[in-house]
Design a protein around this motif. Structure first.
Motif, PDB file in Angstrom:
ATOM      1  N   TRP A 233      12.311   2.108  -0.662  1.00 20.36           N
ATOM      2  CA  TRP A 233      11.229   1.075  -1.160  1.00 20.36           C
ATOM      3  C   TRP A 233       9.883   1.201  -0.237  1.00 20.36           C
ATOM      4  CZ3 TRP A 233      12.777  -0.846  -5.150  1.00 20.36           C
ATOM      5  CH2 TRP A 233      14.206  -1.436  -5.321  1.00 20.36           C
ATOM      6  N   THR A 234       9.052   0.822  -1.069  1.00 19.58           N
ATOM      7  CA  THR A 234       7.505   1.037  -0.224  1.00 19.58           C
ATOM      8  C   THR A 234       7.356   0.081   0.766  1.00 19.58           C
ATOM      9  OG1 THR A 234       6.532  -0.526  -2.071  1.00 19.58           O
ATOM     10  CG2 THR A 234       6.322   1.688  -2.404  1.00 19.58           C
ATOM     11  N   HIS A 235       7.806  -1.191   0.677  1.00 16.46           N
ATOM     12  CA  HIS A 235       7.639  -1.862   2.058  1.00 16.46           C
ATOM     13  C   HIS A 235       8.118  -1.423   3.299  1.00 16.46           C
ATOM     14  CE1 HIS A 235      11.387  -3.791   1.456  1.00 16.46           C
ATOM     15  NE2 HIS A 235      11.082  -4.873   1.708  1.00 16.46           N
ATOM     16  N   ASN A 236       9.316  -0.694   2.982  1.00 17.93           N
ATOM     17  CA  ASN A 236      10.158  -0.037   4.336  1.00 17.93           C
ATOM     18  C   ASN A 236       9.246   1.005   5.129  1.00 17.93           C
ATOM     19  OD1 ASN A 236      12.460  -1.576   3.651  1.00 17.93           O
ATOM     20  ND2 ASN A 236      13.669  -0.007   2.808  1.00 17.93           N
ATOM     21  N   GLN A 237       8.288   1.576   4.357  1.00 18.39           N
ATOM     22  CA  GLN A 237       7.449   2.393   4.864  1.00 18.39           C
ATOM     23  C   GLN A 237       6.259   1.772   5.692  1.00 18.39           C
ATOM     24  OE1 GLN A 237       9.218   4.797   4.215  1.00 18.39           O
ATOM     25  NE2 GLN A 237      10.127   4.077   2.655  1.00 18.39           N
ATOM     26  N   LEU A 264       3.294   7.407   6.320  1.00 22.41           N
ATOM     27  CA  LEU A 264       2.278   6.870   5.387  1.00 22.41           C
ATOM     28  C   LEU A 264       1.919   8.045   4.576  1.00 22.41           C
ATOM     29  CD1 LEU A 264       0.475   4.484   7.634  1.00 22.41           C
ATOM     30  CD2 LEU A 264       2.032   4.028   5.721  1.00 22.41           C
ATOM     31  N   ASP A 265       1.574   9.223   5.013  1.00 22.05           N
ATOM     32  CA  ASP A 265       1.473  10.292   4.309  1.00 22.05           C
ATOM     33  C   ASP A 265       2.601  10.691   3.138  1.00 22.05           C
ATOM     34  OD1 ASP A 265      -0.876  10.869   5.665  1.00 22.05           O
ATOM     35  OD2 ASP A 265      -0.140  12.404   6.828  1.00 22.05           O
ATOM     36  N   ALA A 266       3.668  10.462   3.546  1.00 23.33           N
ATOM     37  CA  ALA A 266       4.754  10.795   2.574  1.00 23.33           C
ATOM     38  C   ALA A 266       4.691   9.823   1.578  1.00 23.33           C
ATOM     39  CB  ALA A 266       6.080  10.803   3.265  1.00 23.33           C
ATOM     40  N   VAL A 267       4.380   8.689   1.628  1.00 26.68           N
ATOM     41  CA  VAL A 267       4.233   7.571   0.635  1.00 26.68           C
ATOM     42  C   VAL A 267       3.135   8.047  -0.381  1.00 26.68           C
ATOM     43  CG1 VAL A 267       3.322   5.288   0.100  1.00 26.68           C
ATOM     44  CG2 VAL A 267       4.751   5.583   2.153  1.00 26.68           C
ATOM     45  N   PHE A 268       2.205   8.689  -0.026  1.00 30.12           N
ATOM     46  CA  PHE A 268       1.265   8.847  -0.835  1.00 30.12           C
ATOM     47  C   PHE A 268       1.091  10.168  -1.661  1.00 30.12           C
ATOM     48  CE2 PHE A 268      -0.666   5.298   1.710  1.00 30.12           C
ATOM     49  CZ  PHE A 268      -0.967   4.537   0.655  1.00 30.12           C
ATOM     50  N   MET A 271       5.354   9.026  -3.524  1.00 27.17           N
ATOM     51  CA  MET A 271       5.795   7.787  -4.036  1.00 27.17           C
ATOM     52  C   MET A 271       4.550   7.288  -5.043  1.00 27.17           C
ATOM     53  SD  MET A 271       7.536   5.762  -0.990  1.00 27.17           S
ATOM     54  CE  MET A 271       8.371   4.677  -2.293  1.00 27.17           C
ATOM     55  N   THR A 272       3.655   8.306  -5.533  1.00 23.53           N
ATOM     56  CA  THR A 272       2.928   7.838  -6.464  1.00 23.53           C
ATOM     57  C   THR A 272       2.616   8.841  -7.487  1.00 23.53           C
ATOM     58  OG1 THR A 272       1.093   9.562  -5.186  1.00 23.53           O
ATOM     59  CG2 THR A 272       0.984   7.314  -4.787  1.00 23.53           C
ATOM     60  N   GLN A 273       2.104   8.337  -8.757  1.00 23.74           N
ATOM     61  CA  GLN A 273       2.285   9.153 -10.001  1.00 23.74           C
ATOM     62  C   GLN A 273       0.858   8.950 -10.771  1.00 23.74           C
ATOM     63  OE1 GLN A 273       5.062   7.976 -12.708  1.00 23.74           O
ATOM     64  NE2 GLN A 273       5.289   9.991 -14.077  1.00 23.74           N
ATOM     65  N   GLY A 274       0.300  10.069 -10.777  1.00 28.06           N
ATOM     66  CA  GLY A 274      -1.131   9.861 -11.536  1.00 28.06           C
ATOM     67  C   GLY A 274      -2.214   9.087 -10.473  1.00 28.06           C
ATOM     68  N   GLY A 275      -2.069   8.868  -9.186  1.00 31.36           N
ATOM     69  CA  GLY A 275      -2.665   8.210  -8.190  1.00 31.36           C
ATOM     70  C   GLY A 275      -2.260   6.809  -7.988  1.00 31.36           C
ATOM     71  N   ILE A 276      -1.027   6.457  -8.763  1.00 28.60           N
ATOM     72  CA  ILE A 276      -0.592   4.942  -8.813  1.00 28.60           C
ATOM     73  C   ILE A 276       0.648   4.847  -7.952  1.00 28.60           C
ATOM     74  CG2 ILE A 276       0.366   3.144 -10.210  1.00 28.60           C
ATOM     75  CD1 ILE A 276      -1.674   4.039 -12.586  1.00 28.60           C
ATOM     76  N   LEU A 277       0.608   3.979  -7.112  1.00 31.65           N
ATOM     77  CA  LEU A 277       1.811   3.725  -6.423  1.00 31.65           C
ATOM     78  C   LEU A 277       2.963   3.397  -7.086  1.00 31.65           C
ATOM     79  CD1 LEU A 277       2.946   4.024  -3.168  1.00 31.65           C
ATOM     80  CD2 LEU A 277       2.293   1.489  -3.121  1.00 31.65           C
ATOM     81  N   ARG A 278       4.218   3.834  -6.968  1.00 35.69           N
ATOM     82  CA  ARG A 278       5.207   3.459  -8.049  1.00 35.69           C
ATOM     83  C   ARG A 278       6.651   3.075  -7.095  1.00 35.69           C
ATOM     84  NH1 ARG A 278       4.408   4.471 -13.531  1.00 35.69           N
ATOM     85  NH2 ARG A 278       6.513   4.556 -13.670  1.00 35.69           N
ATOM     86  N   GLU A 279       7.468   1.934  -7.381  1.00 35.54           N
ATOM     87  CA  GLU A 279       8.584   1.805  -6.983  1.00 35.54           C
ATOM     88  C   GLU A 279       9.578   2.610  -7.752  1.00 35.54           C
ATOM     89  OE1 GLU A 279       9.467   0.509  -4.246  1.00 35.54           O
ATOM     90  OE2 GLU A 279       8.111  -1.081  -3.887  1.00 35.54           O
ATOM     91  N   SER A 280      10.542   2.923  -7.480  1.00 31.48           N
ATOM     92  CA  SER A 280      11.625   3.597  -8.299  1.00 31.48           C
ATOM     93  C   SER A 280      12.051   2.869  -9.597  1.00 31.48           C
ATOM     94  CB  SER A 280      13.061   4.199  -7.576  1.00 31.48           C
ATOM     95  OG  SER A 280      13.533   2.468  -6.981  1.00 31.48           O
ATOM     96  N   LYS A 299       4.911  -3.566  -2.860  1.00 32.43           N
ATOM     97  CA  LYS A 299       3.900  -2.601  -2.602  1.00 32.43           C
ATOM     98  C   LYS A 299       2.833  -3.368  -1.935  1.00 32.43           C
ATOM     99  CE  LYS A 299       4.267  -1.356  -7.196  1.00 32.43           C
ATOM    100  NZ  LYS A 299       3.886  -0.748  -8.214  1.00 32.43           N
ATOM    101  N   ALA A 300       2.770  -4.694  -2.246  1.00 34.24           N
ATOM    102  CA  ALA A 300       1.812  -5.526  -1.492  1.00 34.24           C
ATOM    103  C   ALA A 300       1.984  -5.687   0.028  1.00 34.24           C
ATOM    104  CB  ALA A 300       1.572  -7.223  -1.931  1.00 34.24           C
TER     105      ALA A 300
END
Length: 314
Positions: A233-237, A264-268, A271-280, A299-300
């Motif tokens: 999950w994004t918030h875990n990062q 944080l580098d791994a997140v971007f 965990m992004t697609q087309g520059g958009i952050l995505r959850e699974s 994500k917030a």
């Protein structure tokens, strides 16, 4: 996008992770009006003053919203959302009753730690206006102590439990314990907070919850104590990054920032697609999975906590 997400993203750039005097960042001033418009929409469309809570909200989302609104008032120098001090959470914070808090959190340790952050932020707001914040500071301490008492070495060698049911040790609860412990030390100078932060990070860092991609999975298998491979999950990062930043400031160990940067580098990168952050669970556009109420907010939290990481080192 839910208004809470936008408010968290916008107001978090003003967030200072300690009780130091608030300092606006000139480059972020243009976002104040956007944050205010989102907060106004939240208050007019979702806040129920009779119940003192947000419609369709939960304890942790209400806590985050109230924290963000106070963050915004600190940044803007206004009292526009001061009615939230009379929300259910606000009233209970002023009362500072451990018994009431135990009933309210109902054994949920991650919710409890989100509330610690809310209590501190309300206290910051009140103190900035020369008002008594003792109730909220006492509540923060009481809430923190509820979770600190959940530290356990009988299962997987350490860590705090996700809940008082004692069935799961997960990333978000332990990351929040790291952050509130380090931040508690920065706020109070009490050695016990720093001891807990060091202890938490020493344990968390060796659990294997961070996988070979640099991302944290959801938690540990109860029986094997191995990474359970569940959702990244994004918030875990984001929360672990703010915790490491606070611990870095507390100890002077800048290598912790490098550790946070890996995640944080791994997140971007992953965990992004087309520059958009995505959850699974973000597949609604393709007719697939849709994130539930909690997952839509993650994500917030990532961006808010990433801003805290940057605030801690700037």
């Amino acid at each position: 996008m839910r208004p809470l997400i936008v408010l968290a993203l916008v107001s978090s750039v003003f967030h200072i992770g300690t009780s130091a005097p608030f300092e606006k960042r000139a480059q972020c001033a243009s976002q104040l009006s956007l944050a205010a418009s989102i907060a106004n929409r939240l208050m007019s469309h979702w806040y129920n003053p009779l119940l003192g809570s947000f419609n369709s909200g939960s304890l942790w989302t209400d806590a985050n919203t109230i924290e963000d609104a106070h963050n915004l008032m600190l940044a803007a120098g206004t009292d526009t959302y001061a009615i939230l001090d009379f929300s259910k959470i606000g009233i209970e914070g002023a009362m500072a009753s451990t018994i009431i808090w135990e009933i309210q959190v109902d054994g949920s340790n991650d919710d409890t730690l989100w509330l610690v952050l809310t209590m501190w932020k309300i206290a910051d707001y009140l103190q900035a206006r020369g008002r008594d914040a003792s109730g909220y500071l006492k509540s923060a301490s009481e809430l923190y102590d509820l979770v600190a008492a959940q530290w356990d070495t009988t299962n997987c060698g350490g860590g705090v439990w996700w809940s008082t049911a004692k069935t799961y040790k997960n990333a978000i609860t332990n990351e929040l314990f790291l952050y509130t412990s380090a931040n508690g030390y920065l706020r109070t100078g009490q050695a016990s907070y720093l001891e807990n932060a060091r202890k938490e990070w020493a344990w968390l860092n060796q659990t294997g919850m961070r996988n070979n991609k640099g991302l944290y999975n959801d938690g540990l298998d109860f029986n094997t104590c191995a990474n359970n491979g569940q959702t990244e999950w994004t918030h875990n990062q984001g929360v672990v990054a703010s915790g490491l930043a606070a611990l870095s400031v507390a100890t002077g160990d800048k290598s912790l920032l490098d550790v946070a940067k890996v995640t944080l580098d791994a997140v971007f990168s992953q965990m992004t697609q087309g520059g958009i952050l995505r959850e699974s669970c973000d597949d609604a556009a393709a007719g697939g999975a849709q994130c539930d109420h909690d997952q839509q907010i993650f994500k917030a939290s990532l961006f808010a906590q990433s801003s805290l990481k940057n605030s801690g080192i700037n």
